[in-house]
Motif scaffolding. Structure first.
Motif, PDB file in Angstrom:
ATOM      1  N   LEU A 186       0.496   4.799   3.486  1.00 60.04           N
ATOM      2  CA  LEU A 186       1.735   4.617   4.244  1.00 60.04           C
ATOM      3  C   LEU A 186       1.845   3.220   4.850  1.00 60.04           C
ATOM      4  N   SER A 187       0.814   2.397   4.665  1.00 55.00           N
ATOM      5  CA  SER A 187       0.872   1.021   5.159  1.00 55.00           C
ATOM      6  C   SER A 187       1.728   0.165   4.236  1.00 55.00           C
ATOM      7  N   ARG A 188       2.301  -0.891   4.781  1.00 57.31           N
ATOM      8  CA  ARG A 188       2.824  -1.939   3.927  1.00 57.31           C
ATOM      9  C   ARG A 188       1.662  -2.513   3.131  1.00 57.31           C
ATOM     10  N   GLU A 189       1.895  -2.867   1.891  1.00 58.82           N
ATOM     11  CA  GLU A 189       0.820  -3.379   1.050  1.00 58.82           C
ATOM     12  C   GLU A 189       0.767  -4.899   1.102  1.00 58.82           C
ATOM     13  N   ALA A 190      -0.442  -5.429   1.269  1.00 53.56           N
ATOM     14  CA  ALA A 190      -0.678  -6.862   1.215  1.00 53.56           C
ATOM     15  C   ALA A 190      -1.872  -7.107   0.299  1.00 53.56           C
ATOM     16  N   SER A 191      -1.814  -8.130  -0.510  1.00 52.92           N
ATOM     17  CA  SER A 191      -2.887  -8.394  -1.460  1.00 52.92           C
ATOM     18  C   SER A 191      -4.116  -8.950  -0.753  1.00 52.92           C
ATOM     19  N   LYS A 192      -5.246  -8.825  -1.412  1.00 59.63           N
ATOM     20  CA  LYS A 192      -6.478  -9.391  -0.871  1.00 59.63           C
ATOM     21  C   LYS A 192      -6.361 -10.906  -0.727  1.00 59.63           C
ATOM     22  N   GLU A 193      -5.663 -11.524  -1.681  1.00 58.83           N
ATOM     23  CA  GLU A 193      -5.487 -12.979  -1.619  1.00 58.83           C
ATOM     24  C   GLU A 193      -4.662 -13.379  -0.397  1.00 58.83           C
ATOM     25  N   GLU A 194      -3.624 -12.585  -0.089  1.00 60.19           N
ATOM     26  CA  GLU A 194      -2.803 -12.875   1.088  1.00 60.19           C
ATOM     27  C   GLU A 194      -3.626 -12.764   2.366  1.00 60.19           C
ATOM     28  N   TRP A 195      -4.429 -11.708   2.464  1.00 61.26           N
ATOM     29  CA  TRP A 195      -5.264 -11.523   3.648  1.00 61.26           C
ATOM     30  C   TRP A 195      -6.284 -12.648   3.773  1.00 61.26           C
ATOM     31  N   LYS A 196      -6.888 -13.033   2.665  1.00 60.70           N
ATOM     32  CA  LYS A 196      -7.884 -14.106   2.708  1.00 60.70           C
ATOM     33  C   LYS A 196      -7.250 -15.398   3.199  1.00 60.70           C
ATOM     34  N   GLU A 197      -6.066 -15.725   2.707  1.00 62.98           N
ATOM     35  CA  GLU A 197      -5.377 -16.953   3.107  1.00 62.98           C
ATOM     36  C   GLU A 197      -5.065 -16.952   4.602  1.00 62.98           C
ATOM     37  N   VAL A 198      -4.532 -15.836   5.100  1.00 60.12           N
ATOM     38  CA  VAL A 198      -4.119 -15.771   6.500  1.00 60.12           C
ATOM     39  C   VAL A 198      -5.334 -15.813   7.427  1.00 60.12           C
ATOM     40  N   MET A 199      -6.395 -15.076   7.092  1.00 54.72           N
ATOM     41  CA  MET A 199      -7.578 -15.040   7.945  1.00 54.72           C
ATOM     42  C   MET A 199      -8.325 -16.374   7.920  1.00 54.72           C
ATOM     43  N   THR A 200      -8.413 -16.996   6.752  1.00 51.26           N
ATOM     44  CA  THR A 200      -9.078 -18.298   6.663  1.00 51.26           C
ATOM     45  C   THR A 200      -8.379 -19.321   7.548  1.00 51.26           C
ATOM     46  N   LYS A 201      -7.045 -19.324   7.515  1.00 52.69           N
ATOM     47  CA  LYS A 201      -6.279 -20.252   8.346  1.00 52.69           C
ATOM     48  C   LYS A 201      -6.478 -19.954   9.831  1.00 52.69           C
ATOM     49  N   ALA A 202      -6.501 -18.673  10.204  1.00 51.89           N
ATOM     50  CA  ALA A 202      -6.693 -18.314  11.611  1.00 51.89           C
ATOM     51  C   ALA A 202      -8.059 -18.793  12.108  1.00 51.89           C
TER      52      ALA A 202
END
Length: 243
Positions: free
Chosen positions: A54-70
Motif C-alpha cells: 500500500l506504499s507509494r513505490e520508489a526504486s532502490k536507485e531513487e532511495w540511494k540517490e536521495v540518501m547519499t545526498k542527505a
C-alpha cells in the motif's frame, strides 16, 4: 485495515504525539562538534530494501540517490583531518499513499542500518550494526497525511533528512569515537522496528537486511568477512591533481 497497516498507524500516531515540536532544518547552522571529523566513504546500500504493501513505490536507485545526498549535505560540511567511513543499509520503507482518509492517514516510515568506520585504522567503531527507525516530522500536512500534501520525492527527501539527522544524534552520543584514539563501543540501543512483521513475511530478517554482497567490500583483516555486516571501508584513492 490490514494488520501491518494498523501497526504503522499506531506507531506513527505515537511518534507524532511524542514529538511536541517540529524539527527545523538545521543545515544552515554550524555543524555540531564531532572532534576532527571529516566524511570519508559515503556508501548507501539499497540491495535488500523492502517496500510495505500500500506504499507509494520508489526504486532502490531513487532511495540511494536521495540518501547519499542527505549524508553529503550534513556530513560533507566538516573540515577535519580524521576520516570516517559510513555504510548505510536501507532496510524497509512505507511512503504514505495519496487519497487515504484523514482518520486513517499513516505516517511515512523508513528503517535503516548504519555502520561507522575509522578509516585510518580500518576499524568498525560500533560493535553491532545500528538500527534506526525514522518517521516523518510532525506538521500540519503529515497530520492530514503526507500522501495527500507531499509528492513521493518530497516524502523521500524528508525521511532521508531526518534519518541523517538521527545518525548525527547517534554520533554525538558516542564521543569516544571522535578522539585521537577512537574506541569501539556504542552508548545507545537500537530503535524498535515497526516494519519487522512485514520483513519477516517477506523472508528478510533485520540482520539479513543489513547485509548485501556489495556491502562485503574488502573487510579489514582484523574482522572476519562474516562479521562485516554493513560495509567495510575501501582503500583511500589518491587525489588527482587539478590540471
Amino acid at each position: 485495515m490490514p494488520k501491518l497497516s494498523r501497526i504503522l498507524l499506531i506507531a506513527g500516531l505515537a511518534a507524532g504525539l511524542a514529538a511536541c515540536s517540529i524539527k527545523k532544518n538545521d543545515l544552515a547552522d554550524p555543524p555540531v562538534p564531532l572532534g576532527d571529523f571529516v566524511l570519508g566513504h559515503n556508501i548507501v546500500i539499497p540491495d535488500n530494501l523492502e517496500m510495505v504493501p500500500l506504499s507509494r513505490e520508489a526504486s532502490k536507485e531513487e532511495w540511494k540517490e536521495v540518501m547519499t545526498k542527505a549524508m553529503e549535505d550534513r556530513f560533507g560540511r566538516y573540515e577535519g583531518t580524521r576520516m570516517y567511513d559510513f555504510g548505510v543499509a536501507l532496510n524497509a520503507y512505507a511512503l504514505a499513499p495519496p487519497g487515504v482518509p484523514v482518520v486513517a492517514a499513516p505516517k511515512s516510515v523508513l528503517v535503516i542500518t548504519v555502520n561507522i568506520w575509522d578509516d585510518a585504522t580500518q576499524t568498525r567503531l560500533n560493535p553491532k550494526p545500528k538500527q534506526l527507525t525514522i518517521f516523518e516530522d510532525l506538521s500540519a500536512d503529515t497530520v492530514i497525511g503526507s500522501g495527500i500534501t507531499r509528492n513521493k520525492r518530497k516524502q523521500m527527501e524528508t525521511l532521508s533528512y531526518l534519518a541523517v539527522q538521527k545518525i548525527q544524534d547517534w554520533l554525538v552520543r558516542n564521543p569516544q569515537w571522535f578522539t585521537d584514539n577512537p574506541q569501539v563501543g556504542d552508548n545507545t540501543e537500537n530503535d524498535p522496528n515497526p516494519l519487522a512483521p512485514f520483513m519477516a513475511q517477506a523472508g528478510v530478517t533485520p540482520e539479513e537486511a543489513a547485509a548485501s554482497p556489495s556491502a562485503q567490500i574488502a573487510p579489514p583483516a582484523a574482522v572476519p568477512a562474516t562479521e562485516a555486516i554493513a560495509v567495510a571501508p575501501i582503500a583511500a584513492t589518491p587525489a588527482v591533481p587539478a590540471n
